[in-house]
Enzyme design. Structure first.
Site, PDB file in Angstrom:
ATOM      1  N   SER A   8       0.839  -1.198   0.000  1.00  0.00           N
ATOM      2  CA  SER A   8       0.000   0.000   0.000  1.00  0.00           C
ATOM      3  C   SER A   8       0.871   1.244   0.000  1.00  0.00           C
ATOM      4  CB  SER A   8      -0.906   0.009   1.229  1.00  0.00           C
ATOM      5  OG  SER A   8      -1.553   1.260   1.337  1.00  0.00           O
ATOM      6  N   HIS A  31      -1.142  -1.206  -4.274  1.00  0.00           N
ATOM      7  CA  HIS A  31      -2.439  -0.882  -3.696  1.00  0.00           C
ATOM      8  C   HIS A  31      -2.499   0.626  -3.455  1.00  0.00           C
ATOM      9  CE1 HIS A  31      -6.142  -1.973  -1.533  1.00  0.00           C
ATOM     10  NE2 HIS A  31      -5.833  -0.989  -0.700  1.00  0.00           N
ATOM     11  N   ASP A  33      -4.660   3.675  -2.098  1.00  0.00           N
ATOM     12  CA  ASP A  33      -5.797   4.056  -1.255  1.00  0.00           C
ATOM     13  C   ASP A  33      -6.271   5.462  -1.611  1.00  0.00           C
ATOM     14  OD1 ASP A  33      -6.189   1.803   0.545  1.00  0.00           O
ATOM     15  OD2 ASP A  33      -4.189   2.264   1.294  1.00  0.00           O
ATOM     16  N   MET A  35      -8.902   8.295  -0.667  1.00  0.00           N
ATOM     17  CA  MET A  35      -9.794   8.723   0.417  1.00  0.00           C
ATOM     18  C   MET A  35     -10.255  10.150   0.175  1.00  0.00           C
ATOM     19  SD  MET A  35      -7.684   7.276   3.710  1.00  0.00           S
ATOM     20  CE  MET A  35      -6.790   5.725   3.654  1.00  0.00           C
ATOM     21  N   HIS A  64      -8.224   1.249  -4.320  1.00  0.00           N
ATOM     22  CA  HIS A  64      -9.234   1.025  -3.282  1.00  0.00           C
ATOM     23  C   HIS A  64      -9.901   2.364  -2.990  1.00  0.00           C
ATOM     24  CE1 HIS A  64      -9.987  -0.106   1.231  1.00  0.00           C
ATOM     25  NE2 HIS A  64     -11.101   0.047   0.554  1.00  0.00           N
ATOM     26  N   MET A  66     -12.115   4.604  -1.098  1.00  0.00           N
ATOM     27  CA  MET A  66     -12.824   4.874   0.151  1.00  0.00           C
ATOM     28  C   MET A  66     -13.451   6.254   0.023  1.00  0.00           C
ATOM     29  SD  MET A  66     -10.030   3.239   2.796  1.00  0.00           S
ATOM     30  CE  MET A  66      -8.657   3.350   1.646  1.00  0.00           C
ATOM     31  N   MET A 135     -12.115  -5.762   5.001  1.00  0.00           N
ATOM     32  CA  MET A 135     -11.275  -4.850   5.764  1.00  0.00           C
ATOM     33  C   MET A 135     -11.005  -5.446   7.150  1.00  0.00           C
ATOM     34  SD  MET A 135     -10.497  -2.233   3.902  1.00  0.00           S
ATOM     35  CE  MET A 135      -9.787  -1.226   5.213  1.00  0.00           C
ATOM     36  N   PHE A 141      -7.241   5.111   7.814  1.00  0.00           N
ATOM     37  CA  PHE A 141      -5.887   5.415   8.266  1.00  0.00           C
ATOM     38  C   PHE A 141      -5.005   4.183   8.149  1.00  0.00           C
ATOM     39  CE2 PHE A 141      -8.571   8.429  10.524  1.00  0.00           C
ATOM     40  CZ  PHE A 141      -7.880   9.633  10.348  1.00  0.00           C
ATOM     41  N   GLY A 142      -3.734   4.399   7.830  1.00  0.00           N
ATOM     42  CA  GLY A 142      -2.769   3.309   7.820  1.00  0.00           C
ATOM     43  C   GLY A 142      -2.209   3.087   9.214  1.00  0.00           C
ATOM     44  N   GLY A 143      -1.511   1.960   9.382  1.00  0.00           N
ATOM     45  CA  GLY A 143      -0.820   1.698  10.635  1.00  0.00           C
ATOM     46  C   GLY A 143      -1.681   1.229  11.781  1.00  0.00           C
ATOM     47  N   ASP A 173      -7.082  -6.261   4.055  1.00  0.00           N
ATOM     48  CA  ASP A 173      -6.402  -4.974   4.098  1.00  0.00           C
ATOM     49  C   ASP A 173      -6.535  -4.392   5.500  1.00  0.00           C
ATOM     50  OD1 ASP A 173      -5.400  -2.429   3.766  1.00  0.00           O
ATOM     51  OD2 ASP A 173      -6.878  -1.787   2.290  1.00  0.00           O
ATOM     52  N   GLY A 174      -5.382  -4.184   6.152  1.00  0.00           N
ATOM     53  CA  GLY A 174      -5.392  -3.556   7.467  1.00  0.00           C
ATOM     54  C   GLY A 174      -4.619  -4.361   8.490  1.00  0.00           C
ATOM     55  N   GLY A 175      -3.478  -3.847   8.910  1.00  0.00           N
ATOM     56  CA  GLY A 175      -2.692  -4.521   9.936  1.00  0.00           C
ATOM     57  C   GLY A 175      -2.042  -5.801   9.479  1.00  0.00           C
ATOM     58  N   SER A 196       2.744  -0.514   6.183  1.00  0.00           N
ATOM     59  CA  SER A 196       3.943  -0.265   6.979  1.00  0.00           C
ATOM     60  C   SER A 196       4.832  -1.492   7.070  1.00  0.00           C
ATOM     61  CB  SER A 196       3.557   0.214   8.388  1.00  0.00           C
ATOM     62  OG  SER A 196       2.651  -0.688   9.005  1.00  0.00           O
TER      63      SER A 196
END
Length: 232
Positions: A8, A31, A33, A35, A64, A66, A135, A141-143, A173-175, A196
């Site tokens: 990402s 990827h 993002d 937003m 993606h 959002m 998700m 938000f990232g991270g 997607d996420g963590g 990250s």
């Protein structure tokens, strides 16, 4: 299932996106993002940046969205060069029509679900899609820390895909990191967005390889998937 790793760029250095894209040439997709500060409480980038990024890399782009009103805006991202466009079902007015329009323009059509959105009401829509995104954090938000409570939802989604005999990709997607990717793969995901965990590493391309190996071992994938896996 062929494992795919999609770094990402939300976690990349926005002042040098072309270089950051080249730093992960071993990835399957980039990827991106998007937003709008309405659907989610953050503002990132739009069509002009996607178009410019597409000229700077041979890695296909997975956008993606959002955003509010994806029915209006999603086709523009295909025209800007995205090979896959994901819209949120919570924001789409006519998801089937939108998925068909994205496909008609030559991209893969994908639908995303926020953590609280169940998959079951959308079972009949699955044949219209090339990918389903579950998700594993709240979008925006990232991270963020991975939500373990999404693992049963990933399993249920994979069961529905299998029940219908579909060759759909199942993205998370996420963590996603070295400590969580194996659980996602075991639950049935085959496309992994990592921010990250990739761009926070000293060698991003090595991080992509390491994440791929972990997921393949967990899923029993049995081989690498290169860019040839990006076609529908």
């Amino acid at each position: 299932m062929a494992v795919q790793i999609n770094p990402s760029i939300l976690s990349a250095d926005f002042s040098r996106l072309a270089d950051e894209a080249k730093a992960v040439e071993g990835a399957d997709w980039l990827h991106v993002d998007v937003m709008d500060n309405h659907f989610v409480p953050n503002l990132t980038l739009g069509v002009p940046v996607v178009e410019a990024l597409g000229k700077a890399t041979d890695t296909p782009m997975d956008c993606h969205l959002m955003i509010e009103d994806p029915d209006r805006w999603a086709p523009s991202y295909v025209e800007a060069g995205a090979g896959s466009v994901t819209f949120h079902v919570e924001a789409a007015a006519a998801p089937v029509r939108l998925a068909r329009e994205i496909r008609a323009k030559g991209a893969r059509a994908a639908m995303a679900l926020k953590p609280a959105t169940p998959i079951e009401p959308y079972e009949d829509l699955l044949p219209e899609l090339d990918m389903l995104l579950v998700m594993t954090v709240e979008p925006g938000f990232g991270g963020q820390a991975f939500l373990d409570i999404m693992l049963p939802k990933i399993r249920r989604t994979r069961e529905l895909i299998s029940r219908h005999g579909l060759e759909m990709w199942l993205q998370v997607d996420g963590g996603v990191s070295a400590s969580t990717i194996e659980r996602c793969a075991e639950a049935g995901a085959d496309v992994f967005v990592a921010g990250s965990a990739v761009y926070g590493a000293q060698d991003p391309d090595k991080a992509v390889r390491e994440l791929r190996a972990l997921a393949e071992n967990a899923a029993g994938a049995g081989g690498l998937c290169g860019h040839e896996a990006t076609g529908r």
